[in-house]
Structures are given as structure tokens and as C-alpha cells.
Design an enzyme around this catalytic site. Structure first.
Site, PDB file in Angstrom:
ATOM      1  N   GLY A   1     -15.487   0.097   6.233  1.00 40.13           N
ATOM      2  CA  GLY A   1     -14.722  -0.224   5.031  1.00 40.13           C
ATOM      3  C   GLY A   1     -15.453  -1.215   4.164  1.00 40.13           C
TER       4      GLY A   1
ATOM      5  N   GLY B   1     -14.425  -4.274   0.924  1.00 45.18           N
ATOM      6  CA  GLY B   1     -13.475  -4.941   0.051  1.00 45.18           C
ATOM      7  C   GLY B   1     -14.163  -5.487  -1.169  1.00 45.18           C
ATOM      8  N   GLY B   2     -13.432  -6.323  -1.924  1.00 43.10           N
ATOM      9  CA  GLY B   2     -13.972  -6.848  -3.159  1.00 43.10           C
ATOM     10  C   GLY B   2     -15.183  -7.734  -2.965  1.00 43.10           C
ATOM     11  N   PHE B   3     -15.285  -8.408  -1.792  1.00 40.28           N
ATOM     12  CA  PHE B   3     -16.388  -9.331  -1.573  1.00 40.28           C
ATOM     13  C   PHE B   3     -17.198  -9.013  -0.322  1.00 40.28           C
ATOM     14  CE2 PHE B   3     -13.528 -11.794  -4.215  1.00 40.28           C
ATOM     15  CZ  PHE B   3     -14.400 -12.352  -5.122  1.00 40.28           C
ATOM     16  N   GLY B   4     -16.777  -8.069   0.487  1.00 38.31           N
ATOM     17  CA  GLY B   4     -17.496  -7.870   1.728  1.00 38.31           C
ATOM     18  C   GLY B   4     -17.382  -6.474   2.294  1.00 38.31           C
TER      19      GLY B   4
ATOM     20  N   VAL C   1     -17.162  -4.157   5.925  1.00 36.62           N
ATOM     21  CA  VAL C   1     -16.577  -4.284   7.251  1.00 36.62           C
ATOM     22  C   VAL C   1     -17.246  -3.291   8.190  1.00 36.62           C
ATOM     23  CG1 VAL C   1     -14.453  -4.276   8.611  1.00 36.62           C
ATOM     24  CG2 VAL C   1     -14.386  -4.972   6.200  1.00 36.62           C
TER      25      VAL C   1
ATOM     26  N   LYS D   1     -16.406  -8.540   9.327  1.00 36.16           N
ATOM     27  CA  LYS D   1     -16.460  -8.542   7.868  1.00 36.16           C
ATOM     28  C   LYS D   1     -17.635  -9.405   7.423  1.00 36.16           C
ATOM     29  CE  LYS D   1     -13.680  -9.469   3.722  1.00 36.16           C
ATOM     30  NZ  LYS D   1     -12.369  -9.925   3.218  1.00 36.16           N
TER      31      LYS D   1
ATOM     32  N   ASP E   1      -2.935  -9.233  -2.931  1.00 37.24           N
ATOM     33  CA  ASP E   1      -3.645  -7.949  -2.981  1.00 37.24           C
ATOM     34  C   ASP E   1      -3.048  -6.952  -1.995  1.00 37.24           C
ATOM     35  OD1 ASP E   1      -5.494  -6.239  -4.060  1.00 37.24           O
ATOM     36  OD2 ASP E   1      -7.171  -6.916  -2.823  1.00 37.24           O
TER      37      ASP E   1
END
Length: 658
Positions: free
Chosen positions: A339, A341-344, A346, A360, A457
Site C-alpha cells: 500500500g 499513503g500520502g507520505f509513505g 507500506v 510503513k 482522513d
């Protein structure tokens, strides 16, 4: 100058910091800001027939673009031959620094591959930069069918005057951009309007003057659909056009008054910068002294690790070894990636003892903001424990590398089951348990834990599922503490557009009712089995909230339910489904005070009594369709998103799939 060790010296420094903080909002745009707020993205409807070759060529193109865009803000490149050849173009807004440009481009390459992994063409539009690749040349293309507009749904109190003023502004920046190598900014005021209107026009540098003019004229038609609203963007193949009632650019190519203001501001900042720096050094040195007294053996303390070391819960006192995590994830191999996300990103990891974990890894190139998210996530999620929250097992830092280690969720995220091929595996019983579990988790965060925590979020991608498909809320990087003595927080907007409450998106006013609104959108997605926006559907059905509300008003709310649920179980609990839909609408009401608290939502979901409260019309929906999210058919299916913090000026009521 007073000594920094005296109270008077500290007070003097604080005074200068306060002076700096009082500088008007537009000055803040002088700070580094890569404008990584998504305005739109699109993927070709055709996949490559040779993923290996095509992906390698695309990777080469991205590398070539990166080499040039960091010095010029613009680049084109190509790689490969035949049907697997890839052409690419990247361009940043002229007012971005090269450092911000590089950061925006890096984010664009990360996102475009995420959205369009094997498509033969794609484009990614952030407010600060543009990236596109195709398997055939497109550099001279000005307009195409994959265009769109993005609008904020706030109507001006003087719509006629506002429209006329905005029209003059757009005509002005369009004309100046054509004469100024494809870029211009300007502002215009009018008696009777409470604020000035700011405008920006930009063409791709590969276009001729005539093609630039044609593209901006076409973009103007798109933006005009937003008139009377606070903010509007026109997105086309060869250009970007925007107006807003808030300043959103750094420089003005046409206003000498801006230049004068900038000079004054630079002078002010120049005089105060040294003082601010000394203040920061003083605070930092004091923090170090206190920390070294507590942990004398540590040579390079890290805020997150210090927090772990000081926490009373022994289960948290576990800073993982970097090498062990690298080995567990096969050196963060793409095959282990589960996966982003906005900053990292996974990754799945298998520790030496056989335990599966989720690791993450925060984006290193966004060190300042990623570091903030790292500390936030560590502190907040380690401070709470609940069966419907993902458990943080520990953390690891190594220089700029920052890693968070979570329990592994074998059934991944909810969005993959709702919108992927496995959606049929989610029965109504499972979906209801996910709805209830998420409500329990949010109620705990907002009201029941020792801290009031706002997640900011909530969406299907941030709801993870364990072995038994029990919901667990994840990704606390944007979470905020909500002090007991405050009615709301005023903060920069973060989260995902489409799930964002209107009062937060437009005014930055954050309360727990923003999480309630996001939850309501999520519930509608779970019940209907469709994303909150689907451009493939007829116009009246594109936006889930508007379509579902129209059915509800006609007493046809059951038509919102995913057909697959009814086909798999004709005896499905109709009353329970209708009750859940009604709760979703109660959560998405425009006025935050009308939305129930999450504890009340849990009570309604678990009670057998009828819900007496009737919802009002949801936010962002009206008879004139002021959501203004128009899509034109073509080679691109347009969807738009925002991830990570953004200012209210850049938040749009856009379309997004994330």
C-alpha cells in the site's frame, strides 16, 4: 542585545517571533511550498501488452525527466521503440522554486504509477506541476476530450458582480500568458466584493503561441462553469487555468504592487530571520540539555524514539532494528509493497521469528513534513488502544529514514474489497460489522480515549480488515489532538477531498464533526458498493452523495443498495439497510451541529428502535448542481484527489479515487 539566558532575552525573542507570525497570509507563500495538491489525474483505457518492457521504458523516461526538471522546471523525454515506446513531459509552475519543483515532480511520479500501473498513457496534475506520458507523441496537443473543471461550492454574495470580475481577470491572465511565454498571474478587485480575485494561466512549453491561446480559451469555458463559486480550475491537455478568492501563487508577472509588497516583506523577514534563528537555536539547545540529563548515553536523540523510551507502556518500548526490518521486507522490495499513503509506502515484513508485520516507510524527500507525520503518528496511536484501531508495534529511525511497524492486516484495506474483484465476498452482515466497527473506533478516538483525537482522513483506504474482516482504523499521520476547552481548531486543511466536511474544506474549521462527515460518505460507499464518484455513470449518478440523496427524497433509498447484495441474498435485511442509509445522511448534513456524535451513531446502529430524526439536505448538493464536477468522455477517465495537508485556498470539491 540581552543575553539569551535571561527571561528578558527570551521575551525579546518571542516578541520578534510574534511579529513574524503577524505577517499577512500571502507572505506565507514565500515559504517552501511544492503545491502538491492534486487537481486531477487520468489513465488511458488501454493497458500495455508488454508490461515488463513498457514499465522499464516509463521508468527510464521518468529518470530523464528528473534530470532536467530540477534545473529548468520543464523537461521532455522518450525511451524505447515500437508499441512499447514511451514519451513523457513534465512541467512545474513558473513561480515554484527548483527545490519545490523537484518535490512536486517526485510526488507526481509516485502517484501516477499508483493510479495507472499498466496503462499506455496517463497524466497527473498537481497545483504545482504537471506530468504526462503516452506511447505516442503528444507534445503539441493543446486540447482533448479528457478535460475537466474543479470548483469549490461556495456561492458569492454578489454573483453577478463576481462573475463579471472573474471573467475580466481570466481574460487578462489568458492574454498576458499568450504574450509571456505561456505564464501569467494577476489579481483584480471590484467595489462591492469583499475580496480580490487572483488568477493564474499556464501553458505547456511545447505549445505554439496560437495553440496556447486555443487551450486557454477552452479552459476558460470550463472555468466559467465555476463562476459565483470561490475557486475554479480548468484542466486541459496543454494548459492550466485557475482563479480563487485567496492568493495561491508566489509571484505576479503583471502587478508591480506585488513586487513592492514582496520587497517590503523580504526586508522585514531579513531583519527578523536572524532573531528567529537564534530563538530556534536557544529552544533546541534547552531541549537537548533536558534530554541529555534524562538519557546521557544517547548521542543523537530522536523525538519519536524519545517518546517511546518515556512511555509507561512496556509494549511500546520497542525501537526495531533497521537491518532486521530491511531483511524482513527483502530490502523494501516492490514485491513486498502492500500500500501507499500520502507520505509513505507500506510493505509486508516477516520478522526472524516468523511474525508478519506491516512496515510503513515515510518518504525521505519530504523530510520535514514526513518527520512531523512520523512523530504525530507515533505519539497519537501509541497513546490509544482499541480493538478497532490498528496497533502500532514500534518504530525505527536511521538518519532521515523513518519506519513505523504495525500489526499485519491479512485482508488489506476495505477499498480493495468494495471496489475490486473480491467485492462479492463482502456480505451484508460483514459490511454492517465493518460499519459498526469503524463507528466504535471513531467514537473512541473522538470521545472516549484519554485524549480527544481527530483522525482527519477517514476513508475506505484507511480501514483495514483483519482475519475475521473486523474493521481497524489506520493511518494517523494527519490526526490532531482536540483540546477540551476549544470548540474547534483552525488549521491547514488535510485529508482526502470528497470525504472532507465542507466547513473544514472551506474555512479550516476542524471539529470531531469533520470525522463524522467522512464516516457518512464511507457508509454510503459500503452500502452501495461504489466510490463516491464514478465518471463512467450518467451525470446525475456520478456523485454518490447527490445521487443517493435524490433517491432518498423520492422514497427510493433502497435503490442505493449494492445490487450484488440483493442478488446473493433476496431475504436481505431491508429495514437495517434503510436505517444505515438514514444514518449516513444524518452524518453528512451541511451544518456540523446537526450531525450526531459518533457515540450516538453507535447507539443508533446497535438499537432496535426506529430513528426519529430526519436528515436535511447533505452538504455540497443543491438544485443547481453547484458541485460543478463535469467530466467529458474520451481516452481518459478523470478522477481527482488531494492527499496530505493543504491550504483552504487549494482545497476543491473535486473528484478523486485513492
Amino acid at each position: 542585545m540581552p543575553s539569551l539566558n535571561t527571561d528578558a532575552g527570551l521575551s525579546w525573542l518571542v516578541l520578534y517571533v510574534l511579529i513574524i507570525s503577524a505577517i499577512p497570509n500571502f507572505v506565507l507563500r514565500l515559504e517552501a511550498d511544492p503545491q502538491i495538491v492534486e487537481a486531477g489525474h487520468g489513465c488511458s483505457l488501454i493497458n500495455t501488452t508488454n508490461p515488463t518492457a513498457f514499465t522499464e521504458n516509463r521508468k527510464n523516461v521518468f529518470s530523464l525527466l528528473a534530470e532536467n526538471i530540477s534545473s529548468t522546471g520543464f523537461a521532455t523525454a522518450s525511451s524505447g521503440n515500437g508499441t512499447n515506446k514511451v514519451y513523457g513531459l513534465a512541467q512545474c509552475r513558473n513561480d515554484l522554486s527548483m527545490a519545490d519543483c523537484s518535490q512536486c515532480y517526485t510526488a507526481a511520479t509516485d502517484q501516477i504509477v499508483k493510479y495507472c500501473p499498466f496503462e499506455i498513457g496517463a497524466r497527473m496534475i498537481f497545483d504545482g506541476c504537471f506530468l504526462r506520458y503516452e506511447n505516442e507523441t503528444f507534445f503539441d496537443q493543446a486540447v482533448d476530450a479528457g478535460n475537466s473543471n474543479v470548483c469549490i461550492s461556495v456561492v458569492s454574495s454578489s454573483p453577478k458582480l463576481f462573475n463579471e470580475t472573474a471573467q475580466r481577470l481570466l481574460a487578462d491572465v489568458r492574454s498576458k500568458a499568450v504574450k509571456n511565454e505561456g505564464f501569467a498571474t494577476d489579481e483584480i478587485s471590484a467595489n462591492g466584493l469583499s475580496t480580490a480575485i487572483y488568477g493564474l494561466a499556464m501553458c505547456r512549453r511545447t505549445l505554439t503561441t496560437n495553440s496556447c491561446d486555443v487551450c486557454l480559451q477552452h479552459a476558460t469555458q470550463l472555468v466559467e462553469r465555476c463562476f459565483s463559486l470561490q475557486d475554479g480550475r480548468g484542466l486541459d491537455a496543454g494548459c492550466y487555468l485557475r482563479y480563487s478568492t485567496l492568493p495561491f501563487y508566489t509571484i505576479s508577472s503583471s502587478s508591480s504592487s506585488h513586487s513592492k509588497t514582496l520587497a517590503i516583506v523580504v526586508g522585514t523577514l531579513g531583519g527578523a530571520a536572524l532573531i528567529a534563528l537564534l530563538c530556534l537555536i536557544f529552544i533546541f539547545r534547552q531541549s537537548l540539555r533536558k534530554f541529555y540529563r534524562k538519557v546521557p548515553a544517547r548521542s543523537q536523540p530522536d523525538e519519536a524514539e524519545e517518546y517511546f523510551a518515556a512511555d509507561e507502556d512496556p509494549k511500546l518500548n520497542h525501537p526495531f532494528n533497521y537491518d532486521s526490518l530491511r531483511a524482513a521486507t527483502k530490502n523494501f522490495d516492490s514485491s513486498m509493497k502492500i500500500g501507499e499513503g500520502g507520505f509513505g509506502q507500506v510493505y509486508k515484513g516477516v520478522l526472524s521469528n516468523g511474525r508478519e508485520v506491516a512496515v510503513k516507510k515515510l518518504f525521505v524527500k519530504q523530510s520535514t513534513r514526513a518527520s512531523d507525520e512520523f512523530v504525530t503518528e507515533v505519539k497519537l496511536i501509541s497513546a490509544v488502544r482499541h480493538r478497532n484501531l490498528v496497533q502500532l508495534l514500534g518504530c525505527c529511525t536511521r538518519g532521515k529514514e523513518k519506519l513505523l511497524v504495525y500489526e499485519f492486516m491479512p485482508n488489506t484495506s476495505l477499498d480493495r474489497h468494495l471496489f475490486g474483484n473480491s467485492a462479492n465476498s463482502l456480505s451484508w452482515k460483514t459490511r454492517f460489522e465493518i460499519i459498526l466497527g469503524t463507528a466504535h473506533g471513531l467514537a473512541y478516538l473522538n470521545e472516549e480515549s484519554r485524549f480527544r483525537i481527530l483522525h482527519r482522513d477517514i476513508k475506505s483506504a484507511n480501514i483495514l480488515l483483519d482475519n475475521d474482516f473486523q474493521a481497524k482504523i489506520a493511518d494517523f499521520g494527519l490526526a490532531r489532538l482536540f483540546p477540551e476547552d476549544q470548540t474547534h481548531l483552525t488549521t491547514r486543511v488535510g485529508g482526502t477531498i470528497g470525504y472532507t466536511a465542507p466547513e473544514y474544506a472551506l474555512h479550516g474549521q476542524l471539529t470531531e464533526k469533520a470525522d463524522v462527515y467522512s464516516y457518512g460518505i464511507l457508509v454510503l460507499e459500503i452500502v452501495s458498493g461504489r466510490k463516491y464518484v464514478d465518471p463512467k455513470l450518467p451525470a446525475e449518478m456520478e456523485l454518490l452523495l447527490g445521487w443517493a440523496w435524490n433517491l432518498y427524497e423520492k422514497n427510493e433509498a433502497f435503490s442505493v443498495v449494492d445490487r450484488r447484495l440483493i442478488e446473493s441474498d433476496p431475504q436481505v435485511n431491508r429495514e437495517e439497510m434503510l436505517k444505515v442509509i438514514q444514518i449516513a445522511f444524518l452524518c453528512t448534513q451541511g451544518a456540523p451541529e446537526l450531525r450526531p456524535f459518533m457515540s450516538k451513531v453507535v447507539s443508533m446502529l446497535t438499537s432496535n428502535t426506529q430513528i426519529l430524526a430526519q436528515p436535511n439536505r447533505p452538504a455540497f448538493i443543491d438544485n443547481n448542481s453547484t458541485t460543478n464536477t463535469s467530466l467529458d468522455s474520451g481516452n481518459f477517465g478523470w478522477m481527482e484527489s488531494s492527499s496530505g495537508p493543504a491550504s483552504a485556498a487549494t482545497v476543491t470539491n473535486s473528484l478523486q479515487a485513492r
